[in-house]
Design an enzyme around this catalytic site. Structure first.
Site, short mmCIF file in Angstrom:
data_model
loop_
_atom_site.label_atom_id
_atom_site.label_comp_id
_atom_site.label_asym_id
_atom_site.label_seq_id
_atom_site.Cartn_x
_atom_site.Cartn_y
_atom_site.Cartn_z
N HIS A 1 38.55 48.78 66.99
CA HIS A 1 37.77 47.62 67.43
C HIS A 1 38.72 46.46 67.68
O HIS A 1 39.78 46.36 67.07
CB HIS A 1 36.70 47.23 66.40
CG HIS A 1 37.27 46.94 65.05
ND1 HIS A 1 37.86 45.74 64.73
CD2 HIS A 1 37.37 47.72 63.94
CE1 HIS A 1 38.28 45.78 63.47
NE2 HIS A 1 38.01 46.97 62.97
N ASN B 1 48.51 67.00 53.00
CA ASN B 1 48.02 67.11 51.64
C ASN B 1 46.60 66.54 51.53
O ASN B 1 46.02 66.09 52.52
CB ASN B 1 48.99 66.42 50.68
CG ASN B 1 49.08 67.13 49.35
OD1 ASN B 1 48.07 67.58 48.81
ND2 ASN B 1 50.28 67.21 48.81
N ARG C 1 59.48 48.06 55.67
CA ARG C 1 60.77 47.70 56.25
C ARG C 1 61.77 48.75 55.86
O ARG C 1 61.67 49.38 54.80
CB ARG C 1 61.23 46.31 55.81
CG ARG C 1 61.48 46.17 54.34
CD ARG C 1 61.89 44.72 53.98
NE ARG C 1 62.16 44.62 52.57
CZ ARG C 1 63.31 44.94 51.98
NH1 ARG C 1 64.32 45.37 52.69
NH2 ARG C 1 63.45 44.84 50.68
N THR D 1 54.11 49.25 60.49
CA THR D 1 53.66 48.50 61.67
C THR D 1 54.70 48.52 62.78
O THR D 1 54.41 48.11 63.89
CB THR D 1 53.37 47.03 61.30
OG1 THR D 1 54.57 46.45 60.80
CG2 THR D 1 52.27 46.93 60.25
N LYS D 2 55.93 48.97 62.46
CA LYS D 2 57.03 49.01 63.43
C LYS D 2 57.74 50.35 63.34
O LYS D 2 57.65 51.05 62.32
CB LYS D 2 58.03 47.89 63.14
CG LYS D 2 57.43 46.51 63.34
CD LYS D 2 58.45 45.44 63.09
CE LYS D 2 57.77 44.08 63.32
NZ LYS D 2 58.57 42.99 62.89
#
Length: 167
Positions: A102, A71, A162, A147-148
């Site tokens: 970086h 989208n 989560r 992040t997981k």
């Protein structure tokens, strides 16, 4: 059905890909931006909305499966690999990156592939960071920072995201 002009814009855009099926580019500004700095961009039959940006760094690979759409203003950056499965729905302003681009201090940048399974829904303004795998049928809530890994049929929300349940 998409208008003929969307198919024409898609046919013109396909020339920037390593390999592509039918590409549909919906009308609007800004146009779809493809920056290939020496990698591979492979799409099956896909649809892009205005403002989508794909950036593939040297040796990187972006793979987008059949029936997936990106989208408005979705951004994908691949230094190694970003793989998106079939029939995924990716809402506006989503960012998917396999690189931090970086490092911190003398550390090199983080570069880990991102893999998104089939039939995944990703809500508006979600961010998927390097190294995550999203299982088939998962739902990522709007504004989530992933992040997981998220398991198949998991529903993940929040910052950091989560899993709140599976279905």
């Amino acid at each position: 059905m998409a208008p003929v002009s969307a198919h024409v814009r898609g046919a013109l855009l396909r020339r920037k890909f390593t390999s592509a099926g039918m590409v549909i580019v919906q009308p609007g500004k800004p146009g779809v931006q493809v920056i290939n700095r020496g990698g591979k961009i492979i799409c099956e039959n896909v649809a892009f909305f205005p403002g989508v940006r794909l950036e593939c760094l040297p040796g990187g690979c972006i793979l987008i499966g059949n029936g997936t759409y990106l989208n408005h203003d979705v951004e994908i950056v691949a230094e190694r690999e970003v793989r998106i499965g079939r029939d995924c729905k990716i809402a506006w302003d989503v960012i998917i990156m396999d690189t931090s681009q970086h490092g911190i201090g003398a550390e090199p940048p983080t570069v880990r592939p991102v893999v998104i399974g089939d039939n995944v829904w990703i809500g508006a303004r979600a961010i998927l960071l390097p190294g995550v795998t999203i299982g088939d049928g998962a739902v990522i809530g709007a504004g989530a920072v992933v992040t997981k890994d998220v398991p198949a049929h998991g529903i993940a929300v929040g910052n950091p995201a989560r899993v709140i349940r599976t279905y």
